[in-house]
Design an enzyme around this catalytic site. Structure first.
Site, mmCIF file in Angstrom:
data_model
loop_
_atom_site.group_PDB
_atom_site.id
_atom_site.type_symbol
_atom_site.label_atom_id
_atom_site.label_comp_id
_atom_site.label_asym_id
_atom_site.label_seq_id
_atom_site.Cartn_x
_atom_site.Cartn_y
_atom_site.Cartn_z
ATOM 1 N N LEU A 5 91.192 -91.089 65.111
ATOM 2 C CA LEU A 5 90.909 -92.394 64.517
ATOM 3 C C LEU A 5 90.002 -93.163 65.469
ATOM 4 O O LEU A 5 90.094 -93.006 66.693
ATOM 5 C CB LEU A 5 92.205 -93.191 64.304
ATOM 6 C CG LEU A 5 93.138 -92.776 63.174
ATOM 7 C CD1 LEU A 5 94.463 -93.495 63.298
ATOM 8 C CD2 LEU A 5 92.504 -93.066 61.817
ATOM 9 N N ASP A 6 89.141 -94.021 64.910
ATOM 10 C CA ASP A 6 88.315 -94.884 65.749
ATOM 11 C C ASP A 6 89.203 -95.838 66.545
ATOM 12 O O ASP A 6 90.328 -96.148 66.112
ATOM 13 C CB ASP A 6 87.354 -95.702 64.883
ATOM 14 C CG ASP A 6 86.301 -94.834 64.214
ATOM 15 O OD1 ASP A 6 85.983 -93.761 64.767
ATOM 16 O OD2 ASP A 6 85.804 -95.238 63.135
#
EC number: 5.4.99.25
Length: 297
Positions: free
Chosen positions: A39-40
């Site tokens: 995930l960012d």
């Protein structure tokens, strides 16, 4: 030595997925930890990690469909298509007011189903061996090819009209490889006022839900999901006797192809241990991934 298993973690915002992996390695005392998709830093939510021999199961999890909850801000575009980027355009307030609910609904409908999506320029996709985000940050022009993805649900939960912006809380069900930032960007372009993502939370990967995940501060061995349990929720189960379990470990085929309902199944022995993953070969089955004996236990 930590026992093998699948670890579900609820990533907070502001740290990278690799930071979470590092914390898990320290907490569990092992370096053998992999992930089924990152995930960012801005994003929160579900990360699925494999520990010790259970890393072999990640291959069967990484491509699973996913669910996200997100907030899209229409009226402002950024160079990264999310709130971590630099603003590149802002629509006139009059143009934002002119965007109707029906226009937004039409834009969402066009982005639902099987679509061709160009990933965000600031992404981890490799171009000539380098990450797209590294090229973009170095000032180089990045052209990414469209890829086929499927968005099975793109639903607006709430809409808020502000001064020169429209904010949408949405939920998205999609195939692996879909960029929610790109959906925000493309919806903004569809209604001609630009848009970007301001919040993102992944709530599901395949059969795994964030409600069952541990926080980064609560990572411990007792949070691990047993390999057999994890495999059973990812794919069908083929119960095998002790003799068949031994044969599968030795690379032999066994009868039972008619009992497989999917392409692959988790072969589980009488003690409830995961022998490996098998696939159909005519009326028989053959192991395509064996768990190490110590990992199965």
């Amino acid at each position: 030595m930590v026992r093998p298993g699948i670890l579900l973690v609820d990533k907070p915002g502001g740290i990278t997925s690799h930071d979470v992996v590092s914390r898990a390695r320290r907490a569990l005392g092992t370096r053998k930890i992999g992930h089924a998709g990152t995930l960012d830093p801005m994003a929160t939510g579900l990360l699925v990690l494999g520990v010790e021999g259970a890393t072999r199961l990640l291959t069967y999890i990484v491509g699973a469909d996913k669910t996200y909850e997100a907030t899209i801000l229409l009226g402002v575009a950024t160079d990264s298509d999310d709130a971590d980027g630099v603003e590149t355009a802002r629509a006139d307030a009059a143009d934002v007011v002119a965007v109707t609910d029906e226009a937004i609904a039409a834009g969402i409908a066009a982005l639902t189903g099987a679509i061709e999506q160009v990933p965000s320029t600031v992404s981890a996709i490799k171009v000539a061996g380098r990450r797209a985000y590294d090229l973009a940050r170095a000032g180089e022009e990045v052209e990414l090819k469209a890829r086929s993805v499927t968005v099975s649900r793109f639903e607006v939960r709430e809409m808020r009209r502000g001064e020169g912006t429209i904010e949408l809380d949405v939920v998205v069900d999609c195939t692996s490889g879909t960029y929610i930032r790109a959906l925000a960007r493309d919806l903004g372009r569809a209604v001609r006022i630009g848009g970007h993502l301001t919040a993102l939370r992944r709530t599901r990967i395949g059969a795994f839900d964030v409600s069952a995940a541990a926080s980064v501060d609560d990572i411990a061995e007792d949070a691990l999901v047993e390999p057999a349990t994890a495999a059973a929720v990812v794919m069908g189960v083929l119960a095998v006797g002790a003799d068949d379990a031994r044969d599968l470990r030795h690379g032999k085929r066994i009868d039972g192809g008619g009992r497989l309902t999917g392409a692959v199944a988790a072969a589980i022995d009488p003690d409830g241990l995961l022998i490996g993953v098998v696939e159909k070969r005519g009326t028989q089955v053959k192991s395509v991934m064996n768990m190490p004996v110590e990992a199965a236990r």
